[in-house]
Structures are given as structure tokens and as C-alpha cells.
Scaffold this motif. Structure first.
Motif, PDB file in Angstrom:
ATOM      1  N   CYS A   1      28.625  47.724 123.995  1.00 11.25           N
ATOM      2  CA  CYS A   1      29.744  48.975 124.007  1.00 11.25           C
ATOM      3  C   CYS A   1      29.647  49.460 125.424  1.00 11.25           C
ATOM      4  O   CYS A   1      30.570  49.789 125.965  1.00 11.25           O
TER       5      CYS A   1
ATOM      6  N   ASP B   1      35.288  51.634 124.642  1.00 16.67           N
ATOM      7  CA  ASP B   1      33.931  52.764 124.539  1.00 16.67           C
ATOM      8  C   ASP B   1      34.397  53.848 125.230  1.00 16.67           C
ATOM      9  O   ASP B   1      33.737  54.288 126.383  1.00 16.67           O
TER      10      ASP B   1
ATOM     11  N   ARG C   1      33.739  52.282 115.306  1.00 17.49           N
ATOM     12  CA  ARG C   1      33.060  51.582 114.409  1.00 17.49           C
ATOM     13  C   ARG C   1      31.637  52.140 114.338  1.00 17.49           C
ATOM     14  O   ARG C   1      31.098  52.631 115.313  1.00 17.49           O
TER      15      ARG C   1
ATOM     16  N   GLU D   1      28.690  50.849 114.505  1.00 13.88           N
ATOM     17  CA  GLU D   1      27.660  50.183 115.311  1.00 13.88           C
ATOM     18  C   GLU D   1      27.821  50.588 116.726  1.00 13.88           C
ATOM     19  O   GLU D   1      26.852  50.364 117.709  1.00 13.88           O
ATOM     20  N   ARG D   2      29.003  51.361 117.011  1.00 10.84           N
ATOM     21  CA  ARG D   2      29.017  52.192 118.429  1.00 10.84           C
ATOM     22  C   ARG D   2      27.866  53.058 118.554  1.00 10.84           C
ATOM     23  O   ARG D   2      27.562  53.697 117.434  1.00 10.84           O
TER      24      ARG D   2
ATOM     25  N   ALA E   1      26.404  48.223 119.610  1.00 11.03           N
ATOM     26  CA  ALA E   1      26.780  47.024 119.264  1.00 11.03           C
ATOM     27  C   ALA E   1      26.164  45.874 119.878  1.00 11.03           C
ATOM     28  O   ALA E   1      26.308  45.866 121.042  1.00 11.03           O
TER      29      ALA E   1
ATOM     30  N   ASP F   1      35.600  43.302 117.911  1.00  7.90           N
ATOM     31  CA  ASP F   1      36.895  43.953 118.631  1.00  7.90           C
ATOM     32  C   ASP F   1      36.452  44.283 120.062  1.00  7.90           C
ATOM     33  O   ASP F   1      37.119  44.853 120.867  1.00  7.90           O
TER      34      ASP F   1
HETATM   35  S1  SF4 Z   1      31.741  49.005 118.637  1.00  6.90           S
HETATM   36 FE1  SF4 Z   1      32.924  47.331 119.485  1.00  6.90          FE
HETATM   37  S2  SF4 Z   1      34.937  47.814 119.769  1.00  6.90           S
HETATM   38 FE2  SF4 Z   1      33.461  49.643 119.633  1.00  6.90          FE
HETATM   39  S3  SF4 Z   1      32.763  50.314 121.618  1.00  6.90           S
HETATM   40 FE3  SF4 Z   1      31.250  48.857 120.893  1.00  6.90          FE
HETATM   41  S4  SF4 Z   1      31.783  46.732 121.349  1.00  6.90           S
HETATM   42 FE4  SF4 Z   1      33.690  48.040 121.618  1.00  6.90          FE
END
Ligand code: SF4
Length: 50
Positions: A22, A28, A35, A37-38, A41, A46
Motif C-alpha cells: 500500500c 492508497d 480493501r 488489507e489496506r 497489504a 489491485d
Molecule cells: S489494498 Fe491493494 S489496492 Fe488498496 S492501497 Fe493497498 S495495495 Fe493498493
């Protein structure tokens, strides 16, 4: 965790400096990415480099 997986994770960490994806992702900011996971991640379909 099996040894192969641990090894691959260590390589990935070396290549990325241990930083989450991210930090380098162009999505970001603001509410662009929702998402779960942000912002930490380690892998993301993506992800797009800034
Ligand atoms: S979760 Fe994925 S799409 Fe979202 S900011 Fe992080 S890397 Fe980018």
C-alpha cells in the motif's frame, strides 16, 4: 509455516524492504481503496505502482 514458504517470504521482504504494498500503491489515498488489507497489504490483485 513450511520452510519454502518462509524462504519466499524472506526474499519478498528483502525485495520490498519489508514495506507493505500500500505504501507504493497509487490507490492508497482518500477513500479510493476500500480493501480490508489496506494499509498493510503484502499481496494485492489491485496493486498499481505510483
Ligand atoms: S489494498 Fe491493494 S489496492 Fe488498496 S492501497 Fe493497498 S495495495 Fe493498493
Amino acid at each position: 509455516m513450511n520452510p519454502i514458504r518462509r524462504f519466499l517470504q524472506a526474499i519478498r521482504s528483502l525485495l520490498t524492504g519489508g514495506a507493505p504494498l500500500c505504501d507504493k500503491c497509487k490507490y492508497d489515498y482518500g477513500n479510493v481503496c476500500t480493501r480490508p488489507e489496506r494499509p498493510n497489504a503484502r499481496s494485492c490483485p489491485d496493486y498499481r505502482r505510483k
